[in-house]
Design a protein around this motif. Structure first.
Motif, PDB file in Angstrom:
ATOM      1  N   PHE A   1      -4.318  12.943 -32.925  1.00  0.00           N
ATOM      2  CA  PHE A   1      -4.981  12.823 -34.170  1.00  0.00           C
ATOM      3  C   PHE A   1      -5.857  13.255 -34.810  1.00  0.00           C
ATOM      4  N   ASN A   2      -6.626  14.073 -34.570  1.00  0.00           N
ATOM      5  CA  ASN A   2      -7.977  14.477 -35.233  1.00  0.00           C
ATOM      6  C   ASN A   2      -7.952  15.434 -35.327  1.00  0.00           C
ATOM      7  N   ASP A   3      -8.288  15.939 -36.538  1.00  0.00           N
ATOM      8  CA  ASP A   3      -7.866  16.782 -37.146  1.00  0.00           C
ATOM      9  C   ASP A   3      -8.860  17.820 -36.929  1.00  0.00           C
ATOM     10  N   GLN A   4     -10.131  18.252 -35.921  1.00  0.00           N
ATOM     11  CA  GLN A   4     -10.771  18.679 -35.517  1.00  0.00           C
ATOM     12  C   GLN A   4      -9.716  19.834 -34.557  1.00  0.00           C
ATOM     13  N   PHE A   5      -8.253  19.285 -33.071  1.00  0.00           N
ATOM     14  CA  PHE A   5      -7.388  19.916 -32.527  1.00  0.00           C
ATOM     15  C   PHE A   5      -6.175  20.897 -33.669  1.00  0.00           C
ATOM     16  N   LYS A   6      -6.047  21.957 -32.770  1.00  0.00           N
ATOM     17  CA  LYS A   6      -4.770  22.807 -33.148  1.00  0.00           C
ATOM     18  C   LYS A   6      -3.782  22.033 -32.333  1.00  0.00           C
ATOM     19  N   ARG A   7      -2.905  22.137 -32.888  1.00  0.00           N
ATOM     20  CA  ARG A   7      -1.209  21.277 -32.181  1.00  0.00           C
ATOM     21  C   ARG A   7       0.189  21.574 -32.374  1.00  0.00           C
ATOM     22  N   ILE A   8       0.445  21.731 -31.724  1.00  0.00           N
ATOM     23  CA  ILE A   8       1.681  22.730 -31.505  1.00  0.00           C
ATOM     24  C   ILE A   8       3.095  21.945 -31.191  1.00  0.00           C
ATOM     25  N   ASN A   9       4.420  21.986 -31.902  1.00  0.00           N
ATOM     26  CA  ASN A   9       5.344  21.142 -31.087  1.00  0.00           C
ATOM     27  C   ASN A   9       6.454  22.697 -30.300  1.00  0.00           C
ATOM     28  N   PHE A  10       6.649  22.146 -29.195  1.00  0.00           N
ATOM     29  CA  PHE A  10       7.973  22.663 -29.175  1.00  0.00           C
ATOM     30  C   PHE A  10       9.488  21.450 -28.796  1.00  0.00           C
ATOM     31  N   SER A  11      10.377  21.917 -29.806  1.00  0.00           N
ATOM     32  CA  SER A  11      10.708  20.958 -30.430  1.00  0.00           C
ATOM     33  C   SER A  11      13.101  21.545 -29.703  1.00  0.00           C
ATOM     34  N   ASN A  12      13.484  20.641 -29.529  1.00  0.00           N
ATOM     35  CA  ASN A  12      14.590  20.672 -29.701  1.00  0.00           C
ATOM     36  C   ASN A  12      15.608  21.316 -30.590  1.00  0.00           C
ATOM     37  N   LYS A  13      16.388  21.592 -30.425  1.00  0.00           N
ATOM     38  CA  LYS A  13      17.083  22.313 -31.905  1.00  0.00           C
ATOM     39  C   LYS A  13      18.642  21.450 -32.578  1.00  0.00           C
ATOM     40  N   GLU A  14      18.543  20.691 -31.763  1.00  0.00           N
ATOM     41  CA  GLU A  14      19.135  18.642 -31.813  1.00  0.00           C
ATOM     42  C   GLU A  14      18.254  17.787 -31.756  1.00  0.00           C
ATOM     43  N   ASP A  15      18.457  17.353 -33.058  1.00  0.00           N
ATOM     44  CA  ASP A  15      17.236  15.812 -32.513  1.00  0.00           C
ATOM     45  C   ASP A  15      17.887  14.775 -31.526  1.00  0.00           C
ATOM     46  N   LEU A  16      17.936  14.526 -30.315  1.00  0.00           N
ATOM     47  CA  LEU A  16      18.358  13.914 -29.550  1.00  0.00           C
ATOM     48  C   LEU A  16      16.615  12.473 -28.998  1.00  0.00           C
ATOM     49  N   SER A  17      16.202  12.008 -30.001  1.00  0.00           N
ATOM     50  CA  SER A  17      14.883  11.407 -29.643  1.00  0.00           C
ATOM     51  C   SER A  17      15.713  10.382 -29.629  1.00  0.00           C
ATOM     52  N   SER A  18      16.911   9.898 -30.134  1.00  0.00           N
ATOM     53  CA  SER A  18      17.266   8.125 -29.690  1.00  0.00           C
ATOM     54  C   SER A  18      17.434   8.219 -28.327  1.00  0.00           C
ATOM     55  N   GLU A  19      17.923   8.876 -27.644  1.00  0.00           N
ATOM     56  CA  GLU A  19      18.360   8.791 -25.911  1.00  0.00           C
ATOM     57  C   GLU A  19      17.056   8.299 -25.193  1.00  0.00           C
ATOM     58  N   ARG A  20      16.535   7.023 -24.513  1.00  0.00           N
ATOM     59  CA  ARG A  20      16.557   6.881 -23.904  1.00  0.00           C
ATOM     60  C   ARG A  20      16.492   6.602 -22.166  1.00  0.00           C
ATOM     61  N   TRP A  21      15.437   7.722 -22.124  1.00  0.00           N
ATOM     62  CA  TRP A  21      15.942   7.871 -20.795  1.00  0.00           C
ATOM     63  C   TRP A  21      14.125   7.421 -19.641  1.00  0.00           C
ATOM     64  N   THR A  22      13.781   6.741 -20.006  1.00  0.00           N
ATOM     65  CA  THR A  22      12.911   6.690 -19.450  1.00  0.00           C
ATOM     66  C   THR A  22      12.653   5.749 -18.967  1.00  0.00           C
ATOM     67  N   VAL A  23      11.136   4.618 -18.226  1.00  0.00           N
ATOM     68  CA  VAL A  23      11.269   3.606 -17.250  1.00  0.00           C
ATOM     69  C   VAL A  23      10.414   3.067 -17.844  1.00  0.00           C
ATOM     70  N   ASP A  24      10.704   1.691 -18.794  1.00  0.00           N
ATOM     71  CA  ASP A  24       9.280   0.834 -19.256  1.00  0.00           C
ATOM     72  C   ASP A  24       9.565  -0.257 -18.774  1.00  0.00           C
ATOM     73  N   VAL A  25      11.147  -0.776 -18.804  1.00  0.00           N
ATOM     74  CA  VAL A  25      11.244  -2.483 -18.894  1.00  0.00           C
ATOM     75  C   VAL A  25      12.822  -2.210 -17.469  1.00  0.00           C
ATOM     76  N   PRO A  26      13.462  -3.067 -16.987  1.00  0.00           N
ATOM     77  CA  PRO A  26      14.336  -3.055 -16.199  1.00  0.00           C
ATOM     78  C   PRO A  26      15.636  -2.449 -16.503  1.00  0.00           C
ATOM     79  N   SER A  27      15.870  -2.388 -17.791  1.00  0.00           N
ATOM     80  CA  SER A  27      17.044  -1.691 -18.345  1.00  0.00           C
ATOM     81  C   SER A  27      17.258  -0.469 -18.121  1.00  0.00           C
ATOM     82  N   ASP A  28      16.315  -0.147 -18.707  1.00  0.00           N
ATOM     83  CA  ASP A  28      16.022   1.536 -18.213  1.00  0.00           C
ATOM     84  C   ASP A  28      15.638   1.884 -16.586  1.00  0.00           C
ATOM     85  N   TYR A  29      15.311   1.093 -15.842  1.00  0.00           N
ATOM     86  CA  TYR A  29      15.558   1.711 -14.583  1.00  0.00           C
ATOM     87  C   TYR A  29      17.526   1.335 -14.157  1.00  0.00           C
ATOM     88  N   ASP A  30      17.570   0.887 -14.826  1.00  0.00           N
ATOM     89  CA  ASP A  30      19.661   0.481 -14.454  1.00  0.00           C
ATOM     90  C   ASP A  30      20.227   2.061 -14.699  1.00  0.00           C
TER      91      ASP A  30
END
Length: 166
Positions: A88-117
């Motif tokens: 978030f600091n403008d002194q740094f140059k950033r770039i993103n590698f994006s997927n062609k399709e937005d699949l950001s609504s998919e949840r494949w992480t493990v933060d809570v017990p239902s994720d582990y399931d």
């Protein structure tokens, strides 16, 4: 903690993959690293904005930018979250590698017990094969959506509360 670990070895770059991403894909990791290496940037990620499923996130950044963040970041949030200051600091140059399709609504992480399931079902499905890709998981999700329903409405986790989408 990242800076202290990196400082010992003084690497040119650091690749950050978090422990809550057990489905991280080597091909995605390689693509983000390649994006970082081929561009004159301090930071590369696949979550600026997120287009891959939550749980495939990673970032690559220069040791120099990590060192600057270590020295300049003062807020508790920036000190706790390794790359927030760089992101978030403008002194740094950033770039993103994006997927062609937005699949950001998919949840494949493990933060809570239902994720582990969900993740357990994925590993059970592919067992004993461990070298499946994120696209294999996406195919599984499309053929067995019921495996992924239990955490569909989950809004918990450190980056789900609106602070920023990581």
């Amino acid at each position: 903690r990242y800076y202290q670990a990196a400082k010992k070895h003084q690497p040119e770059s650091v690749v950050r993959i978090t422990g809550d991403c057990p489905l991280i894909d080597a091909g995605v990791v390689d693509a983000v690293i390649e994006t970082y290496q081929q561009n004159d940037v301090d930071y590369a990620s696949n979550s600026l904005p997120r287009t891959f499923p939550d749980g495939l996130d990673l970032s690559v950044f220069s040791f120099k930018s990590l060192q600057i963040a270590w020295k300049q970041a003062t807020s508790k949030y920036d000190r706790e979250h390794v790359t927030a200051f760089i992101r978030f600091n403008d002194q740094f140059k950033r770039i993103n590698f994006s997927n062609k399709e937005d699949l950001s609504s998919e949840r494949w992480t493990v933060d809570v017990p239902s994720d582990y399931d969900v993740i357990s079902k994925v590993f059970d499905h592919f067992s004993p094969k461990l070298n499946f890709t994120w696209l294999d998981v996406l195919d599984l999700k499309n053929s067995h959506p019921e495996y992924f329903e239990v955490n569909k409405k989950c809004k918990e986790g450190p980056y789900r509360g609106g602070l920023f989408s990581y």
